[in-house]
Design a protein around this motif. Structure first.
Motif, PDB file in Angstrom:
ATOM      1  N   VAL A  56     -21.512   0.226   9.778  1.00  0.00           N
ATOM      2  CA  VAL A  56     -21.398   1.474  10.527  1.00  0.00           C
ATOM      3  C   VAL A  56     -22.690   2.244  10.361  1.00  0.00           C
ATOM      4  CG1 VAL A  56     -20.085   3.627  10.691  1.00  0.00           C
ATOM      5  CG2 VAL A  56     -18.903   1.470  10.225  1.00  0.00           C
ATOM      6  N   PRO A  57     -23.306   2.774  11.415  1.00  0.00           N
ATOM      7  CA  PRO A  57     -22.745   2.834  12.752  1.00  0.00           C
ATOM      8  C   PRO A  57     -22.737   1.457  13.432  1.00  0.00           C
ATOM      9  CG  PRO A  57     -24.957   3.767  12.771  1.00  0.00           C
ATOM     10  CD  PRO A  57     -24.637   3.434  11.344  1.00  0.00           C
ATOM     11  N   ALA A  58     -21.631   1.197  14.078  1.00  0.00           N
ATOM     12  CA  ALA A  58     -21.425  -0.089  14.750  1.00  0.00           C
ATOM     13  C   ALA A  58     -22.303  -0.179  15.994  1.00  0.00           C
ATOM     14  CB  ALA A  58     -19.951  -0.214  15.142  1.00  0.00           C
ATOM     15  N   PRO A  59     -22.490  -1.398  16.504  1.00  0.00           N
ATOM     16  CA  PRO A  59     -23.191  -1.530  17.784  1.00  0.00           C
ATOM     17  C   PRO A  59     -22.527  -0.634  18.829  1.00  0.00           C
ATOM     18  CG  PRO A  59     -22.811  -3.687  16.811  1.00  0.00           C
ATOM     19  CD  PRO A  59     -22.054  -2.694  15.977  1.00  0.00           C
ATOM     20  N   PRO A  60     -23.309  -0.029  19.712  1.00  0.00           N
ATOM     21  CA  PRO A  60     -22.749   0.917  20.687  1.00  0.00           C
ATOM     22  C   PRO A  60     -21.571   0.359  21.489  1.00  0.00           C
ATOM     23  CG  PRO A  60     -25.134   1.023  20.729  1.00  0.00           C
ATOM     24  CD  PRO A  60     -24.768  -0.125  19.824  1.00  0.00           C
ATOM     25  N   ARG A  61     -21.645  -0.887  21.895  1.00  0.00           N
ATOM     26  CA  ARG A  61     -20.544  -1.480  22.676  1.00  0.00           C
ATOM     27  C   ARG A  61     -19.264  -1.541  21.850  1.00  0.00           C
ATOM     28  NH1 ARG A  61     -20.454  -5.646  26.670  1.00  0.00           N
ATOM     29  NH2 ARG A  61     -18.512  -5.335  27.796  1.00  0.00           N
ATOM     30  N   ILE A  62     -19.371  -1.849  20.580  1.00  0.00           N
ATOM     31  CA  ILE A  62     -18.203  -1.889  19.699  1.00  0.00           C
ATOM     32  C   ILE A  62     -17.626  -0.482  19.543  1.00  0.00           C
ATOM     33  CG2 ILE A  62     -17.461  -2.324  17.317  1.00  0.00           C
ATOM     34  CD1 ILE A  62     -17.820  -4.869  19.031  1.00  0.00           C
ATOM     35  N   ALA A  98     -14.412 -11.395  26.146  1.00  0.00           N
ATOM     36  CA  ALA A  98     -15.692 -12.013  26.513  1.00  0.00           C
ATOM     37  C   ALA A  98     -16.649 -12.056  25.323  1.00  0.00           C
ATOM     38  CB  ALA A  98     -16.326 -11.258  27.680  1.00  0.00           C
ATOM     39  N   ILE A  99     -16.662 -11.002  24.537  1.00  0.00           N
ATOM     40  CA  ILE A  99     -17.521 -10.984  23.351  1.00  0.00           C
ATOM     41  C   ILE A  99     -17.050 -12.041  22.360  1.00  0.00           C
ATOM     42  CG2 ILE A  99     -18.218  -9.621  21.346  1.00  0.00           C
ATOM     43  CD1 ILE A  99     -18.009  -7.133  23.272  1.00  0.00           C
ATOM     44  N   GLY A 100     -15.763 -12.077  22.110  1.00  0.00           N
ATOM     45  CA  GLY A 100     -15.212 -13.046  21.162  1.00  0.00           C
ATOM     46  C   GLY A 100     -15.397 -14.480  21.598  1.00  0.00           C
ATOM     47  N   ASP A 101     -15.307 -14.721  22.917  1.00  0.00           N
ATOM     48  CA  ASP A 101     -15.430 -16.074  23.455  1.00  0.00           C
ATOM     49  C   ASP A 101     -16.876 -16.526  23.641  1.00  0.00           C
ATOM     50  OD1 ASP A 101     -12.680 -16.190  23.551  1.00  0.00           O
ATOM     51  OD2 ASP A 101     -12.541 -15.911  25.726  1.00  0.00           O
ATOM     52  N   GLY A 102     -17.820 -15.614  23.487  1.00  0.00           N
ATOM     53  CA  GLY A 102     -19.226 -15.977  23.650  1.00  0.00           C
ATOM     54  C   GLY A 102     -19.760 -15.800  25.053  1.00  0.00           C
ATOM     55  N   VAL A 107     -25.414  -5.996  21.490  1.00  0.00           N
ATOM     56  CA  VAL A 107     -26.754  -5.485  21.278  1.00  0.00           C
ATOM     57  C   VAL A 107     -26.643  -4.242  20.404  1.00  0.00           C
ATOM     58  CG1 VAL A 107     -28.790  -4.535  22.432  1.00  0.00           C
ATOM     59  CG2 VAL A 107     -27.499  -6.400  23.495  1.00  0.00           C
ATOM     60  N   GLY A 108     -27.521  -4.129  19.427  1.00  0.00           N
ATOM     61  CA  GLY A 108     -27.528  -2.969  18.542  1.00  0.00           C
ATOM     62  C   GLY A 108     -28.133  -1.755  19.215  1.00  0.00           C
ATOM     63  N   ALA A 109     -28.048  -0.619  18.557  1.00  0.00           N
ATOM     64  CA  ALA A 109     -28.588   0.626  19.097  1.00  0.00           C
ATOM     65  C   ALA A 109     -30.100   0.546  19.320  1.00  0.00           C
ATOM     66  CB  ALA A 109     -28.259   1.785  18.157  1.00  0.00           C
ATOM     67  N   ASP A 110     -30.770  -0.344  18.585  1.00  0.00           N
ATOM     68  CA  ASP A 110     -32.219  -0.506  18.729  1.00  0.00           C
ATOM     69  C   ASP A 110     -32.596  -1.504  19.826  1.00  0.00           C
ATOM     70  OD1 ASP A 110     -31.467  -2.911  17.599  1.00  0.00           O
ATOM     71  OD2 ASP A 110     -32.847  -2.781  15.899  1.00  0.00           O
ATOM     72  N   GLY A 111     -31.585  -2.068  20.514  1.00  0.00           N
ATOM     73  CA  GLY A 111     -31.844  -3.011  21.593  1.00  0.00           C
ATOM     74  C   GLY A 111     -31.915  -4.464  21.158  1.00  0.00           C
ATOM     75  N   SER A 112     -31.786  -4.718  19.875  1.00  0.00           N
ATOM     76  CA  SER A 112     -31.845  -6.104  19.408  1.00  0.00           C
ATOM     77  C   SER A 112     -30.469  -6.759  19.513  1.00  0.00           C
ATOM     78  CB  SER A 112     -32.333  -6.154  17.960  1.00  0.00           C
ATOM     79  OG  SER A 112     -31.406  -5.510  17.108  1.00  0.00           O
ATOM     80  N   VAL A 113     -30.477  -8.048  19.782  1.00  0.00           N
ATOM     81  CA  VAL A 113     -29.233  -8.814  19.871  1.00  0.00           C
ATOM     82  C   VAL A 113     -28.667  -8.981  18.463  1.00  0.00           C
ATOM     83  CG1 VAL A 113     -28.236 -11.053  20.484  1.00  0.00           C
ATOM     84  CG2 VAL A 113     -29.958 -10.000  21.968  1.00  0.00           C
ATOM     85  N   ILE A 114     -27.372  -8.728  18.327  1.00  0.00           N
ATOM     86  CA  ILE A 114     -26.704  -8.867  17.032  1.00  0.00           C
ATOM     87  C   ILE A 114     -26.546 -10.361  16.731  1.00  0.00           C
ATOM     88  CG2 ILE A 114     -24.614  -8.362  15.703  1.00  0.00           C
ATOM     89  CD1 ILE A 114     -26.188  -5.850  16.488  1.00  0.00           C
ATOM     90  N   ALA A 115     -26.958 -10.766  15.551  1.00  0.00           N
ATOM     91  CA  ALA A 115     -26.881 -12.176  15.154  1.00  0.00           C
ATOM     92  C   ALA A 115     -25.424 -12.601  14.963  1.00  0.00           C
ATOM     93  CB  ALA A 115     -27.654 -12.395  13.864  1.00  0.00           C
TER      94      ALA A 115
END
Length: 127
Positions: A56-62, A98-102, A107-115
């Motif tokens: 936390v803070p979680a990715p904005p979409r979450i 869709a997120i769970g299925d891939g 994407v994080g708040a900084d624009g990077s893709v969450i690993a």
């Protein structure tokens, strides 16, 4: 990997996202409980793909999904929820799937893709 429970949105974020008519009868404790339940649902749906709980803070979409899904219990109990509300919750559930299925990426708040975590932890038993 599970690191303990996290809540992905605040009561203030919930209040800002939903019209007051839908939240005015709820206490902050009730809203916090709804946010915890939504966060738990999110963890169960995406835990096979990402390490949960998210930091936390979680990715904005979450965070946004937690806010929308927190209101799900209230509106599903309503005798006649408006189509807007039903659609908003339906979209949140579809996005979570869709997120769970891939099919979608976080994407994080900084624009990077969450690993991604690389898989589900499986409990083994020799009994």
């Amino acid at each position: 990997m599970c690191r303990g429970m996290a809540v992905y949105a605040s009561v203030l974020e919930l209040l800002a996202a939903w019209p007051k008519i839908h939240t005015s009868a709820l206490s902050h404790e009730e809203m916090r409980t709804m946010l915890e339940r939504a966060s738990n649902l999110i963890d169960s749906k995406v835990g096979g793909r990402y390490d949960v709980p998210f930091v936390v803070p979680a990715p904005p979409r979450i965070r946004d999904l937690a806010v929308d899904l927190a209101m799900m219990d209230i509106f599903y109990r309503s005798a006649d929820p408006s189509p807007f509300i039903v659609q908003r919750i339906t979209w949140a559930l579809e996005a979570l799937k869709a997120i769970g299925d891939g099919a979608d990426t976080l994407v994080g708040a900084d624009g990077s893709v969450i690993a991604e975590s690389g898989g589900v932890d499986v409990l083994a038993s020799n009994t």
